[in-house]
Design a protein around this motif. Structure first.
Motif, PDB file in Angstrom:
ATOM      1  N   LYS A  73       0.829  -1.214   0.000  1.00  0.00           N
ATOM      2  CA  LYS A  73       0.000   0.000   0.000  1.00  0.00           C
ATOM      3  C   LYS A  73       0.862   1.263   0.000  1.00  0.00           C
ATOM      4  CE  LYS A  73      -4.183  -2.023   1.836  1.00  0.00           C
ATOM      5  NZ  LYS A  73      -4.968  -1.862   0.624  1.00  0.00           N
ATOM      6  N   ILE A  74       1.971   1.230   0.735  1.00  0.00           N
ATOM      7  CA  ILE A  74       2.872   2.386   0.735  1.00  0.00           C
ATOM      8  C   ILE A  74       3.519   2.541  -0.644  1.00  0.00           C
ATOM      9  CG2 ILE A  74       5.038   3.301   1.686  1.00  0.00           C
ATOM     10  CD1 ILE A  74       4.075   2.151   4.432  1.00  0.00           C
ATOM     11  N   LYS A  75       3.918   1.432  -1.246  1.00  0.00           N
ATOM     12  CA  LYS A  75       4.517   1.485  -2.589  1.00  0.00           C
ATOM     13  C   LYS A  75       3.511   1.991  -3.625  1.00  0.00           C
ATOM     14  CE  LYS A  75       8.864   0.171  -2.720  1.00  0.00           C
ATOM     15  NZ  LYS A  75       9.915   0.982  -3.321  1.00  0.00           N
ATOM     16  N   GLU A  76       2.224   1.677  -3.442  1.00  0.00           N
ATOM     17  CA  GLU A  76       1.192   2.198  -4.355  1.00  0.00           C
ATOM     18  C   GLU A  76       1.131   3.721  -4.273  1.00  0.00           C
ATOM     19  OE1 GLU A  76      -2.555   0.344  -3.424  1.00  0.00           O
ATOM     20  OE2 GLU A  76      -1.798  -1.653  -3.919  1.00  0.00           O
ATOM     21  N   MET A  77       1.351   4.260  -3.087  1.00  0.00           N
ATOM     22  CA  MET A  77       1.322   5.714  -2.906  1.00  0.00           C
ATOM     23  C   MET A  77       2.599   6.380  -3.404  1.00  0.00           C
ATOM     24  SD  MET A  77      -0.479   6.249   0.795  1.00  0.00           S
ATOM     25  CE  MET A  77       0.069   4.778   1.646  1.00  0.00           C
ATOM     26  N   ASN A  78       3.732   5.668  -3.266  1.00  0.00           N
ATOM     27  CA  ASN A  78       5.023   6.252  -3.626  1.00  0.00           C
ATOM     28  C   ASN A  78       5.975   5.111  -3.982  1.00  0.00           C
ATOM     29  OD1 ASN A  78       7.491   7.508  -3.822  1.00  0.00           O
ATOM     30  ND2 ASN A  78       7.439   8.433  -1.785  1.00  0.00           N
ATOM     31  N   GLU A  79       6.062   4.792  -5.265  1.00  0.00           N
ATOM     32  CA  GLU A  79       6.850   3.624  -5.667  1.00  0.00           C
ATOM     33  C   GLU A  79       8.338   3.785  -5.414  1.00  0.00           C
ATOM     34  OE1 GLU A  79       7.781   3.798 -10.380  1.00  0.00           O
ATOM     35  OE2 GLU A  79       5.775   3.140  -9.817  1.00  0.00           O
ATOM     36  N   SER A  80       8.812   5.008  -5.186  1.00  0.00           N
ATOM     37  CA  SER A  80      10.238   5.200  -4.909  1.00  0.00           C
ATOM     38  C   SER A  80      10.554   5.203  -3.407  1.00  0.00           C
ATOM     39  CB  SER A  80      10.732   6.496  -5.549  1.00  0.00           C
ATOM     40  OG  SER A  80      10.110   7.611  -4.942  1.00  0.00           O
ATOM     41  N   GLN A  81       9.542   4.984  -2.571  1.00  0.00           N
ATOM     42  CA  GLN A  81       9.768   4.981  -1.123  1.00  0.00           C
ATOM     43  C   GLN A  81      10.721   3.853  -0.734  1.00  0.00           C
ATOM     44  OE1 GLN A  81       8.551   7.104   1.564  1.00  0.00           O
ATOM     45  NE2 GLN A  81      10.294   5.961   2.360  1.00  0.00           N
ATOM     46  N   LYS A  82      11.744   4.185   0.057  1.00  0.00           N
ATOM     47  CA  LYS A  82      12.662   3.167   0.578  1.00  0.00           C
ATOM     48  C   LYS A  82      11.969   2.444   1.728  1.00  0.00           C
ATOM     49  CE  LYS A  82      16.950   5.555  -0.489  1.00  0.00           C
ATOM     50  NZ  LYS A  82      18.189   6.108   0.063  1.00  0.00           N
ATOM     51  N   LEU A  83      11.997   1.105   1.690  1.00  0.00           N
ATOM     52  CA  LEU A  83      11.365   0.287   2.724  1.00  0.00           C
ATOM     53  C   LEU A  83      12.290  -0.835   3.146  1.00  0.00           C
ATOM     54  CD1 LEU A  83       8.303   0.519   0.668  1.00  0.00           C
ATOM     55  CD2 LEU A  83       7.903   0.422   3.103  1.00  0.00           C
ATOM     56  N   VAL A  84      12.302  -1.108   4.451  1.00  0.00           N
ATOM     57  CA  VAL A  84      13.009  -2.275   4.982  1.00  0.00           C
ATOM     58  C   VAL A  84      12.052  -3.025   5.896  1.00  0.00           C
ATOM     59  CG1 VAL A  84      15.294  -1.210   4.867  1.00  0.00           C
ATOM     60  CG2 VAL A  84      13.997  -1.095   6.986  1.00  0.00           C
ATOM     61  N   VAL A  85      12.326  -4.304   6.067  1.00  0.00           N
ATOM     62  CA  VAL A  85      11.553  -5.128   6.987  1.00  0.00           C
ATOM     63  C   VAL A  85      12.431  -5.437   8.192  1.00  0.00           C
ATOM     64  CG1 VAL A  85      10.479  -7.384   7.322  1.00  0.00           C
ATOM     65  CG2 VAL A  85      10.086  -6.136   5.203  1.00  0.00           C
ATOM     66  N   LEU A  86      11.882  -5.207   9.379  1.00  0.00           N
ATOM     67  CA  LEU A  86      12.522  -5.582  10.642  1.00  0.00           C
ATOM     68  C   LEU A  86      11.617  -6.629  11.266  1.00  0.00           C
ATOM     69  CD1 LEU A  86      13.197  -2.025  12.156  1.00  0.00           C
ATOM     70  CD2 LEU A  86      14.781  -3.431  10.850  1.00  0.00           C
ATOM     71  N   THR A  87      12.126  -7.840  11.476  1.00  0.00           N
ATOM     72  CA  THR A  87      11.219  -8.880  11.949  1.00  0.00           C
ATOM     73  C   THR A  87      11.960 -10.054  12.569  1.00  0.00           C
ATOM     74  OG1 THR A  87       9.189 -10.034  11.355  1.00  0.00           O
ATOM     75  CG2 THR A  87      11.044 -10.231   9.828  1.00  0.00           C
ATOM     76  N   ALA A  88      11.204 -10.912  13.218  1.00  0.00           N
ATOM     77  CA  ALA A  88      11.737 -12.157  13.773  1.00  0.00           C
ATOM     78  C   ALA A  88      11.008 -13.321  13.119  1.00  0.00           C
ATOM     79  CB  ALA A  88      11.502 -12.195  15.285  1.00  0.00           C
ATOM     80  N   ASN A  89      11.636 -14.482  13.158  1.00  0.00           N
ATOM     81  CA  ASN A  89      10.996 -15.713  12.678  1.00  0.00           C
ATOM     82  C   ASN A  89      10.453 -15.578  11.259  1.00  0.00           C
ATOM     83  OD1 ASN A  89      11.415 -16.832  15.274  1.00  0.00           O
ATOM     84  ND2 ASN A  89       9.560 -15.816  15.978  1.00  0.00           N
ATOM     85  N   ILE A  90      11.327 -15.319  10.339  1.00  0.00           N
ATOM     86  CA  ILE A  90      10.901 -15.156   8.953  1.00  0.00           C
ATOM     87  C   ILE A  90      11.547 -16.254   8.100  1.00  0.00           C
ATOM     88  CG2 ILE A  90      12.736 -13.497   8.405  1.00  0.00           C
ATOM     89  CD1 ILE A  90      10.573 -12.008   6.679  1.00  0.00           C
ATOM     90  N   THR A  91      10.765 -16.792   7.210  1.00  0.00           N
ATOM     91  CA  THR A  91      11.242 -17.865   6.341  1.00  0.00           C
ATOM     92  C   THR A  91      11.843 -17.274   5.060  1.00  0.00           C
ATOM     93  OG1 THR A  91       9.172 -18.085   5.105  1.00  0.00           O
ATOM     94  CG2 THR A  91       9.364 -19.352   7.174  1.00  0.00           C
ATOM     95  N   PRO A  92      12.630 -18.062   4.347  1.00  0.00           N
ATOM     96  CA  PRO A  92      13.163 -17.577   3.068  1.00  0.00           C
ATOM     97  C   PRO A  92      12.051 -17.177   2.089  1.00  0.00           C
ATOM     98  CG  PRO A  92      14.405 -19.490   3.776  1.00  0.00           C
ATOM     99  CD  PRO A  92      13.241 -19.353   4.733  1.00  0.00           C
ATOM    100  N   THR A  93      10.939 -17.903   2.085  1.00  0.00           N
ATOM    101  CA  THR A  93       9.813 -17.552   1.209  1.00  0.00           C
ATOM    102  C   THR A  93       9.226 -16.201   1.595  1.00  0.00           C
ATOM    103  OG1 THR A  93       9.299 -19.875   0.844  1.00  0.00           O
ATOM    104  CG2 THR A  93       7.540 -18.293   0.387  1.00  0.00           C
ATOM    105  N   GLN A  94       9.098 -15.955   2.903  1.00  0.00           N
ATOM    106  CA  GLN A  94       8.574 -14.668   3.367  1.00  0.00           C
ATOM    107  C   GLN A  94       9.533 -13.527   3.030  1.00  0.00           C
ATOM    108  OE1 GLN A  94       8.000 -15.964   7.439  1.00  0.00           O
ATOM    109  NE2 GLN A  94       5.769 -16.040   7.173  1.00  0.00           N
ATOM    110  N   ILE A  95      10.824 -13.793   3.124  1.00  0.00           N
ATOM    111  CA  ILE A  95      11.814 -12.774   2.731  1.00  0.00           C
ATOM    112  C   ILE A  95      11.634 -12.441   1.250  1.00  0.00           C
ATOM    113  CG2 ILE A  95      14.279 -12.349   2.329  1.00  0.00           C
ATOM    114  CD1 ILE A  95      14.806 -13.986   4.926  1.00  0.00           C
ATOM    115  N   ASP A  96      11.484 -13.464   0.424  1.00  0.00           N
ATOM    116  CA  ASP A  96      11.255 -13.245  -1.009  1.00  0.00           C
ATOM    117  C   ASP A  96       9.975 -12.452  -1.248  1.00  0.00           C
ATOM    118  OD1 ASP A  96      13.572 -14.642  -1.602  1.00  0.00           O
ATOM    119  OD2 ASP A  96      12.525 -16.513  -2.105  1.00  0.00           O
ATOM    120  N   ASP A  97       8.906 -12.778  -0.502  1.00  0.00           N
ATOM    121  CA  ASP A  97       7.636 -12.050  -0.633  1.00  0.00           C
ATOM    122  C   ASP A  97       7.816 -10.573  -0.277  1.00  0.00           C
ATOM    123  OD1 ASP A  97       6.315 -14.356  -1.386  1.00  0.00           O
ATOM    124  OD2 ASP A  97       5.427 -14.723   0.595  1.00  0.00           O
ATOM    125  N   ALA A  98       8.523 -10.300   0.809  1.00  0.00           N
ATOM    126  CA  ALA A  98       8.744  -8.909   1.236  1.00  0.00           C
ATOM    127  C   ALA A  98       9.521  -8.135   0.170  1.00  0.00           C
ATOM    128  CB  ALA A  98       9.473  -8.880   2.572  1.00  0.00           C
TER     129      ALA A  98
END
Length: 127
Positions: A73-98
Motif C-alpha cells: 500500500k505504501i509502494k502504491e502511494m510512492n513507488e520510490s519509497q525506501k522500505l526495509v523489513v525488521l522482523t523475527a521468525n521469517i522464512t526464506p519464502t517470506q523474505i522473497d515475498d517482502a
C-alpha cells in the motif's frame, strides 16, 4: 531534518528504538505506528505535510494488515519509497515475498539496537 517511519506492533520495541535513535542520532526524526493501518494513515499524513519519511521500516508479522500488505500500500502511494523489513521468525519464502512487494532489505530480530539504529540513520542521511 530527515525522518523515518517505523511500523511495529511491539510497543516496547518501538519505545526502545526511539530512545536509542535519540541517543545516537538526535537529528533523525522518528515517527511510529503500532499496526499497518495506522502506519498507512500516518504515512499519508506525513506526505501531505511535506514530511515524507526517507525510509519506512515495517515488521513483517503485524497484527491485522500484515507487513507485505502494508509495504504494498505504501509502494502504491510512492513507488520510490525506501522500505526495509525488521522482523523475527521469517522464512526464506517470506523474505522473497517482502522483497517482491518492495522491501529493499530484511533485517532479522534479535539484533543489536546500536547496529540497527546506526544502519537506519545512515540510510536516512543518503541523498
Amino acid at each position: 531534518m530527515r525522518g523515518l517511519l517505523i511500523i511495529d506492533d511491539e510497543e516496547a520495541f518501538l519505545e526502545l528504538f526511539v530512545e536509542f535513535m535519540k541517543m545516537r542520532h538526535p537529528d533523525v526524526v522518528v515517527h511510529c505506528a503500532k499496526n499497518g493501518n495506522e502506519g498507512i494513515e500516518l504515512y499519508k499524513k506525513l506526505v501531505e505535510e511535506g514530511e515524507t519519511p526517507h525510509i519506512v521500516a515495517v515488521d513483517y508479522h503485524l497484527e491485522g494488515l500484515g507487513g507485505t500488505d502494508t509495504i504494498s500500500k505504501i509502494k502504491e502511494m510512492n513507488e520510490s519509497q525506501k522500505l526495509v523489513v525488521l522482523t523475527a521468525n521469517i522464512t526464506p519464502t517470506q523474505i522473497d515475498d517482502a522483497k517482491r512487494v518492495g522491501a529493499e532489505t530484511v533485517i532479522e530480530k534479535p539484533y543489536d539496537f546500536t547496529e540497527i539504529v546506526d544502519h537506519l540513520a545512515k540510510i536516512v542521511q543518503e541523498p
